[in-house]
Design a protein around this motif. Structure first.
Motif, short mmCIF file in Angstrom:
data_model
loop_
_atom_site.label_atom_id
_atom_site.label_comp_id
_atom_site.label_asym_id
_atom_site.label_seq_id
_atom_site.Cartn_x
_atom_site.Cartn_y
_atom_site.Cartn_z
N ASP A 304 0.85 -1.21 0.00
CA ASP A 304 0.00 0.00 0.00
C ASP A 304 0.87 1.25 0.00
O ASP A 304 0.56 2.24 -0.66
CB ASP A 304 -0.90 0.05 1.24
CG ASP A 304 -1.97 -1.01 1.16
OD1 ASP A 304 -2.26 -1.48 0.04
OD2 ASP A 304 -2.51 -1.40 2.22
N LYS A 305 1.95 1.19 0.75
CA LYS A 305 2.83 2.36 0.81
C LYS A 305 3.55 2.56 -0.52
O LYS A 305 3.71 3.69 -0.99
CB LYS A 305 3.83 2.19 1.95
CG LYS A 305 4.64 3.43 2.15
CD LYS A 305 5.40 3.41 3.45
CE LYS A 305 6.44 4.50 3.42
NZ LYS A 305 7.45 4.31 4.42
N LEU A 306 3.94 1.47 -1.12
CA LEU A 306 4.58 1.57 -2.44
C LEU A 306 3.60 2.18 -3.44
O LEU A 306 3.96 3.04 -4.24
CB LEU A 306 5.04 0.17 -2.90
CG LEU A 306 5.59 0.10 -4.32
CD1 LEU A 306 6.82 0.99 -4.50
CD2 LEU A 306 5.97 -1.35 -4.69
N ASN A 307 2.34 1.75 -3.37
CA ASN A 307 1.33 2.32 -4.28
C ASN A 307 1.14 3.81 -4.04
O ASN A 307 1.02 4.59 -4.97
CB ASN A 307 -0.02 1.60 -4.09
CG ASN A 307 0.00 0.22 -4.72
OD1 ASN A 307 0.83 -0.05 -5.59
ND2 ASN A 307 -0.88 -0.63 -4.27
N TRP A 308 1.13 4.18 -2.78
CA TRP A 308 0.96 5.59 -2.43
C TRP A 308 2.11 6.41 -3.02
O TRP A 308 1.89 7.46 -3.64
CB TRP A 308 0.90 5.73 -0.91
CG TRP A 308 0.86 7.15 -0.47
CD1 TRP A 308 -0.24 7.96 -0.44
CD2 TRP A 308 1.99 7.95 -0.05
NE1 TRP A 308 0.14 9.22 -0.02
CE2 TRP A 308 1.49 9.25 0.22
CE3 TRP A 308 3.34 7.70 0.12
CZ2 TRP A 308 2.30 10.28 0.66
CZ3 TRP A 308 4.17 8.73 0.55
CH2 TRP A 308 3.64 10.01 0.82
N LEU A 309 3.32 5.89 -2.85
CA LEU A 309 4.49 6.61 -3.39
C LEU A 309 4.46 6.66 -4.91
O LEU A 309 4.79 7.67 -5.52
CB LEU A 309 5.78 5.91 -2.95
CG LEU A 309 6.36 6.36 -1.63
CD1 LEU A 309 7.48 5.41 -1.20
CD2 LEU A 309 6.92 7.79 -1.72
N ASN A 310 4.07 5.55 -5.51
CA ASN A 310 4.04 5.51 -6.97
C ASN A 310 3.04 6.53 -7.51
O ASN A 310 3.32 7.26 -8.46
CB ASN A 310 3.69 4.10 -7.44
CG ASN A 310 4.22 3.80 -8.82
OD1 ASN A 310 5.36 4.10 -9.14
ND2 ASN A 310 3.37 3.24 -9.67
N ASN A 311 1.89 6.60 -6.86
CA ASN A 311 0.89 7.60 -7.25
C ASN A 311 1.48 9.01 -7.10
O ASN A 311 1.35 9.85 -7.98
CB ASN A 311 -0.38 7.43 -6.39
CG ASN A 311 -1.33 8.58 -6.55
OD1 ASN A 311 -1.32 9.54 -5.77
ND2 ASN A 311 -2.15 8.53 -7.58
N HIS A 312 2.17 9.21 -5.99
CA HIS A 312 2.80 10.51 -5.77
C HIS A 312 3.77 10.85 -6.90
O HIS A 312 3.77 11.96 -7.42
CB HIS A 312 3.53 10.50 -4.42
CG HIS A 312 4.33 11.74 -4.18
ND1 HIS A 312 3.79 12.87 -3.64
CD2 HIS A 312 5.63 12.02 -4.47
CE1 HIS A 312 4.73 13.80 -3.59
NE2 HIS A 312 5.85 13.31 -4.08
N TYR A 313 4.57 9.87 -7.28
CA TYR A 313 5.56 10.14 -8.34
C TYR A 313 4.88 10.31 -9.69
O TYR A 313 5.33 11.12 -10.50
CB TYR A 313 6.62 9.04 -8.39
CG TYR A 313 7.72 9.30 -7.38
CD1 TYR A 313 8.82 10.08 -7.72
CD2 TYR A 313 7.65 8.83 -6.08
CE1 TYR A 313 9.81 10.38 -6.81
CE2 TYR A 313 8.63 9.10 -5.14
CZ TYR A 313 9.71 9.88 -5.51
OH TYR A 313 10.69 10.18 -4.61
N ILE A 314 3.82 9.56 -9.94
CA ILE A 314 3.14 9.73 -11.24
C ILE A 314 2.59 11.15 -11.32
O ILE A 314 2.69 11.82 -12.33
CB ILE A 314 2.02 8.68 -11.43
CG1 ILE A 314 2.61 7.27 -11.55
CG2 ILE A 314 1.19 9.00 -12.68
CD1 ILE A 314 1.58 6.15 -11.60
N LYS A 315 2.03 11.62 -10.21
CA LYS A 315 1.39 12.93 -10.31
C LYS A 315 2.34 14.11 -10.15
O LYS A 315 2.06 15.19 -10.63
CB LYS A 315 0.16 13.04 -9.41
CG LYS A 315 0.37 13.18 -7.96
CD LYS A 315 -1.00 13.19 -7.26
CE LYS A 315 -0.77 13.14 -5.77
NZ LYS A 315 -1.80 12.45 -5.04
#
Ligand code: GLU
Length: 475
Positions: A304-315
């Protein structure tokens, strides 16, 4: 002193996240210190090492952006050097030939076990001594390192603190096998010495090798590097991270749509901290990294944390960066972006809604390809008789609009609401389903702007046909 670190994977499989994190820490420490980073392939285990694994490791390192200043070196190309050093130790009596057969060693071990003694090699065992005394030059033998018998080995692990192991617990390690090949612990020492490695950052699974290796450095007259042993990574369930937990190869994370910067950020925080900061640019990681802030205890992987970070980096990343990494996924999901808006514009609009690049591709197809059908659920709910008049009015205004901008299209929608005295949802949702084929998208004015006028018009007509057909069928 210039700091020099290395990553030394054995090419027996792909680059897994544990290895990638070790590589990252080693790379970061070198960068933080203005030093250099070496890549060395430890391929002495000829049976288990493969070229495919070497390629996978290089691909993984490259994808992660962990560039090396030297190498890749290959241990298999350095056998002459290792043998030269074995011979040097033999000449100095710091190593010796042992002729005891495997059968004899097994027999002695069985005796020791039967006597409840710790099974260990003992050069002074009468049976071993007898064999060695009787041996002739040229008989098959191994070479063993003469490990000191007294005292202990002490080192200050940068992560785990002071470690002391008594020499009495170490037996005389084989450094050259009967077939003439040098063994792993010996090659590592010669390499780290020859390559000028000042700091060895590696997995905790190697901590038992360290005291043996330190004795070998000393016997060779080589400077002993500083050591830092990183703790394990555990799965979400607390067990040692393994294939069972799904993606463990870094390239699998690429396949699943993670950005290398997100994975690096995730991995750096998995066992290292700088205050309570979670998001680190590459520059910040380099600036703040230190071995002493690496945690001693194992860290659990948290998707979940990896997904959160990935979303952060995508945006938040430069859309060009996201676009570069999206290419593989566009190819993989067979979506060509030739016929449609600039991908960077689409990323800016849709990126924040996605945790992965796989989702991003799934959500942007309608910008580039027409669809044959509307999503059943969304069409059922929003393409109904009541939507006919708003859609028709929107269509005529859209056909006539001169300002094809998000604001211009926003005004069109507002006018439709005003003229028909309806709320935004009564036109927004039908329009969204008409233009995107489904019920979920970013703001519809911005979406229409990027989809383009011709496509928007033909899709609204398609939605009106759908409503007409639906009404005809209902009668
Ligand atoms: N080749 C070892 C491994 O892949 C690493 C040894 C080291 O870093 O000293 O586990």
């Amino acid at each position: 002193m210039t700091v020099k670190t290395r990553f030394a994977p054995s090419p027996t499989g792909y680059l897994h996240v544990g290895g990638a994190r070790t590589a990252l820490y080693s790379w970061l420490f070198a960068k933080n210190q203005g030093g250099e980073f070496v890549l060395r392939i430890e391929d002495t285990d000829l049976e288990r090492s493969t070229q495919a694994a070497v390629d996978a490791i290089l691909e993984g390192m490259t994808w992660m952006g962990l560039d090396w200043d030297e190498g890749p070196y290959y241990q298999t190309k350095r056998f002459d050097r290792y043998n030269e050093m074995v011979d040097k130790l033999l000449a100095e009596d710091k190593a010796y030939k042992c002729y005891a057969s495997k059968e004899l060693l097994d027999e002695i071990r069985a005796e020791q076990e039967a006597n409840k003694e710790m099974p260990r090699y003992d050069a002074n065992h009468p049976k071993i001594k007898a064999v060695n005394d009787a041996a002739k030059d040229g008989d098959p033998c191994v070479v063993r390192f003469r490990n000191p018998k007294q005292g202990s080995v002490v080192f200050d692990d940068q992560i785990r603190g002071r470690i002391e192991i008594s020499n009495s617990q170490m037996d005389d390690l084989i450094i050259r096998r009967t077939d003439g090949s040098p063994t792993y612990n010996f090659c590592v020492v010669v390499d780290d010495w020859d390559m000028g490695i000042t700091h060895v950052v590696r997995g905790e699974d190697h901590i038992n090798n360290t005291p043996r290796q330190i004795n070998i450095y000393e016997a060779l007259g080589a400077p002993v590097p500083v050591f830092a042993h990183c703790a394990m990574i555990l799965g979400d369930d607390g067990a040692k991270l393994s294939k069972r937990h799904g993606a463990v190869s870094v390239m699998q994370y690429r396949d699943e749509g993670y950005l290398p910067n997100a994975l690096n950020n995730y991995l750096v925080r998995l066992g290292w901290s700088h205050g309570d900061q979670e998001v680190f640019s590459r520059e910040e990681m380099i600036e703040h990294f230190s071995l002493s802030a690496i945690s001693k205890s194992a860290s659990a992987f948290n998707t979940d944390k990896l997904n959160w970070l990935n979303n952060h980096y995508i945006k938040t990343s430069d859309p060009e960066y996201v676009a570069k990494h999206l290419e593989w996924h566009l190819d993989n999901q067979k979506l060509s972006t030739e016929n449609g808006p600039a991908i960077t514009e689409v990323i800016k609009l849709v990126g924040e809604r996605c945790n992965t690049l796989v989702e991003l591709v799934e959500q942007i197809r309608y910008f580039y390809e027409d669809f044959a059908e509307f999503e059943a659920g969304a069409a059922k709910k929003h393409l109904r008789g009541v939507a006919k008049e708003p859609l028709e009015l929107a269509l005529s205004k859209i056909e006539a609009v001169s300002d094809w901008s998000t604001e211009g299209l926003h005004t069109v929608i507002a006018q439709v609401c005003e003229e028909l005295e309806i709320g935004m949802g009564k036109i927004g949702m039908p329009l969204r389903v008409a233009v995107t084929g489904g019920g979920q998208s970013p703001s519809v004015d911005a979406v229409m702007q990027l989809v383009g006028k011709d496509r928007v018009i033909s899709r609204i007509k398609m939605a009106l046909d759908f409503i007409a057909e639906r009404e005809a069928n209902a009668q």
